[in-house]
Enzyme design. Sequence first.
Site, PDB file in Angstrom:
ATOM      1  N   CYS A 140      12.521  30.345   2.441  1.00 58.94           N
ATOM      2  CA  CYS A 140      11.082  30.081   2.340  1.00 58.94           C
ATOM      3  C   CYS A 140      10.831  28.581   2.155  1.00 58.94           C
ATOM      4  O   CYS A 140      11.101  27.806   3.061  1.00 58.94           O
ATOM      5  CB  CYS A 140      10.501  30.927   1.214  1.00 58.94           C
ATOM      6  SG  CYS A 140       8.723  31.140   1.308  1.00 58.94           S
ATOM      7  N   HIS A 168      12.962  36.654   2.093  1.00 56.69           N
ATOM      8  CA  HIS A 168      13.656  36.419   0.822  1.00 56.69           C
ATOM      9  C   HIS A 168      14.789  37.422   0.593  1.00 56.69           C
ATOM     10  O   HIS A 168      14.551  38.480   0.003  1.00 56.69           O
ATOM     11  CB  HIS A 168      12.654  36.549  -0.335  1.00 56.69           C
ATOM     12  CG  HIS A 168      11.688  35.424  -0.431  1.00 56.69           C
ATOM     13  ND1 HIS A 168      11.870  34.367  -1.289  1.00 56.69           N
ATOM     14  CD2 HIS A 168      10.521  35.199   0.213  1.00 56.69           C
ATOM     15  CE1 HIS A 168      10.851  33.532  -1.165  1.00 56.69           C
ATOM     16  NE2 HIS A 168      10.026  34.005  -0.260  1.00 56.69           N
ATOM     17  N   GLU A 208      17.096  37.280  -1.550  1.00 53.81           N
ATOM     18  CA  GLU A 208      17.368  37.441  -2.988  1.00 53.81           C
ATOM     19  C   GLU A 208      16.443  38.468  -3.629  1.00 53.81           C
ATOM     20  O   GLU A 208      16.709  38.941  -4.722  1.00 53.81           O
ATOM     21  CB  GLU A 208      17.256  36.071  -3.689  1.00 53.81           C
ATOM     22  CG  GLU A 208      15.848  35.595  -4.008  1.00 53.81           C
ATOM     23  CD  GLU A 208      15.101  35.004  -2.814  1.00 53.81           C
ATOM     24  OE1 GLU A 208      15.606  35.091  -1.679  1.00 53.81           O
ATOM     25  OE2 GLU A 208      13.992  34.467  -3.020  1.00 53.81           O
TER      26      GLU A 208
END
Lengths: 79, 225
Positions: B87, B204, B206
């Site tokens: 991002c 994302h 994560e």
Amino acid sequence: MPKAKVYITLKPSLLDAQGRVLLNALQQLGFETVQEVRVGKYLEIALQPDGDPRAQVEAMCQKLLANPVIEQYRYEIEE
Amino acid sequence: MKAGVIVFPGSNCDRDAYHALRDVLGYDTEYLWHADAPDLSQYGLIVVPGGFSYGDYLRPGAIARFAPIMDSLREYAARGGLVLGVCNGFQILCEAGLLPGALTRNLSLKFRCKPVYVRVENAETPFTCRYRHGEVLKIPIAHGDGRYVCDEATLQQLRRNGQVIFRYCSPTGELSDSWNPNGSVDHIAGVANEQFNVLGMMPHPERACELLLGSEDGRRLLRVH
């Protein structure tokens, strides 16, 4: 004291999403003569009188103020 | 393995990344402060996290790229160290010239925050070797400036070299504008450098490491060793 006026806009080849929305909004408001809107940034930079302001501003644009991948810039120097 | 998460003023996914790397993947994980310039050679992975570094002033990533930590990161990447930019991290890596292209305002002008589907376009990189070519992953996005752009010559080069790593797609892997959340050229969601040790992506991973959070499709991406 020299002042630089810097104008930064997206390259013409890139679609300006904000400009497109403003074009539609202006036409809806009755401004039917509007053909295109490009949104950009305007910066005023005050400089010390010594040195070469044009060369300094050019370097500033290349290093930080504009991203050459997507943006173009021009500037005026006022003495 | 040691992993590092860079923290800029305005980073807000640094803790998500730290949690995924330490608690899910089990790495010895440390935060790396933007104003330091440590030797990173002992790290196996550096994550440049999402957020709004320096308030996105001027352009996303424009100021962060001059932080002292970026000198360390450049040296680390030049030696082949693995760097993942997510991002805002992707935006920073592009601004820093570590990845080609740039991220511009979403075509919709809206901040898009939702799970999306991406297709693995190259499964032979250190980040994607645990996926199948063409595999569809469900990973969330959260961005206002995610429309990937580059000039035509760069795009040809990316395609030729296999540097397009992820493309936005439908749940069954088809490419179409309706499944492209930001208007990215060629549906690009993630690109790598020519050496494939630096990867930038808008989704994302994560945040997609535990089923409790809706998907664990991102976990294998972080399993780099």
